[in-house]
Scaffold this active site. Structure first.
Site, PDB file in Angstrom:
ATOM      1  CB  ALA A   8       7.728   9.995   0.500  1.00 48.65           C
TER       2      ALA A   8
ATOM      3  CD1 TRP B 250       6.908   7.384  -5.697  1.00 41.38           C
ATOM      4  CD2 TRP B 250       8.233   8.455  -4.255  1.00 41.38           C
ATOM      5  NE1 TRP B 250       8.194   7.330  -6.184  1.00 41.38           N
ATOM      6  CE2 TRP B 250       9.025   7.980  -5.313  1.00 41.38           C
ATOM      7  CE3 TRP B 250       8.844   9.170  -3.226  1.00 41.38           C
ATOM      8  CZ2 TRP B 250      10.405   8.191  -5.378  1.00 41.38           C
ATOM      9  CZ3 TRP B 250      10.217   9.382  -3.289  1.00 41.38           C
ATOM     10  CH2 TRP B 250      10.973   8.891  -4.348  1.00 41.38           C
TER      11      TRP B 250
ATOM     12  CE  LYS C 287      12.283  -0.697  -3.397  1.00 46.23           C
ATOM     13  NZ  LYS C 287      11.505   0.157  -2.468  1.00 46.23           N
TER      14      LYS C 287
ATOM     15  CG  ASN D 268       7.142  -2.993   0.880  1.00 45.22           C
ATOM     16  OD1 ASN D 268       6.180  -3.636   0.502  1.00 45.22           O
ATOM     17  ND2 ASN D 268       7.515  -1.872   0.259  1.00 45.22           N
TER      18      ASN D 268
END
Length: 312
Positions: free
Chosen positions: A127, A11, A177, A242
């Site tokens: 990213a 990131w 999220k 995730n």
């Protein structure tokens, strides 16, 4: 204008690349930036439109604007060691909730930086796509709209950045999220079908909004880029760390093995436990996060997902 990006993970590198289109960028990281990251498919930020120089902390502190892409679980310690000026202009790109103190990112940051100098990045983005220059829309949340616009104007031509307030809504959406994305990965890994997935994500969005509303988050934030946009992206793509955690759990792999194979930080794992503890403290109904917490502690994946779908 000179911008310092703190953090050399995927990131941080992607943001350095992005801000490098219009600005002189310095990146501060303990990592060797000449080493490609799997997350970025081997892309190096030196291939961007402008050279990105890696410098030490003291040199980085001379920049006019700071962008922070540090894991939330290490953010407090990082602030303590970095000793940024209290009035530094800061954009925090980290998403999650601190487990140790069950603190939101803004609560950590305000202990070190003037709240009027803080901005928080939210919205759907990967990213690996940003470093390719692929278009996206993001949100910069801040109580200081002039500063939010200043950061927004520094973003590259392929990013549409909106300035909004509602810091708490934006950061809760960005953290929550990741939790729902793990559940989404489990759902897909078990091949439960599109209908089950739609039910899960719809109720997940409602759960996010309910949790956020308790702390003052606005409904429109959860229905916009920071909430629904980021959720639908993260819970549906193999590019999401995730989501990949969920896929691994669906194969009955122990969490430790899944995380080792991932080789990267998946904030949603620790965020799940933080959300459940906060929800328990304040009596907030969070069925999906609560069931996912049991799954992460070793509950049968099939039993957990069946219970989750019925309860959601």
């Amino acid at each position: 204008m000179e911008i310092a990006v703190f953090g050399g993970g995927a990131w941080g590198r992607a943001l350095a690349f992005a801000f490098g289109e219009k600005n002189e960028v310095k990146i501060i990281s303990r990592r060797d930036l000449n080493e490609p990251l799997k997350k970025l498919n081997g892309a190096l930020i030196s291939k961007g439109s402008a050279p990105i120089e890696q410098v030490d902390l003291q040199r980085g502190l001379k920049a006019a604007l700071y962008v922070i892409a540090i894991s939330v679980q290490h953010l407090r310690e990082w602030f303590q060691n970095a000793s940024l000026p209290k009035n530094a202009k800061v954009l925090i790109a980290s998403k999650g909730i601190e487990v140790l103190n069950r603190a939101f990112v803004s609560e950590i940051a305000k202990d070190f930086i003037d709240p009027n100098s803080l901005c928080f990045l939210a919205g759907p983005s990967f990213a690996a796509e940003i470093i390719q220059g692929l278009p996206c829309a993001l949100v910069i949340h801040s109580n200081n709209q002039a500063l939010a616009l200043e950061f927004a104007n520094k973003t590259p031509s392929f990013i549409r950045a909106y300035a909004q307030q509602d810091i708490i809504g934006g950061e809760i959406a960005g953290a929550y999220k990741n939790v729902i994305a793990i559940a989404g990965g489990v759902c897909d890994g078990l091949k439960l079908g599109n209908s089950a997935k739609a039910s899960l994500l719809s109720r997940g969005l409602v759960e996010m909004q309910r949790f956020g509303a308790f702390f003052g988050g606005k409904t429109e934030t959860f229905l916009g880029l920071s909430g629904a946009g980021d959720l639908f992206l993260t819970a549906n793509s193999i590019l999401s760390r995730n989501y990949r955690v969920g896929l691994g759990l669906a194969q009955n792999k122990p969490l430790e093995v899944v995380l080792e194979e991932l080789g990267e930080v998946a904030e949603g794992v620790k965020t799940t436990n933080a959300i459940v503890e906060i929800a328990r403290k304040y009596g907030i109904y969070t069925p999906i996060a609560s069931e996912l917490a049991l799954l992460l502690k070793g509950k049968s994946v099939l039993e957990s997902m069946n219970d989750l779908i019925r309860r959601a």
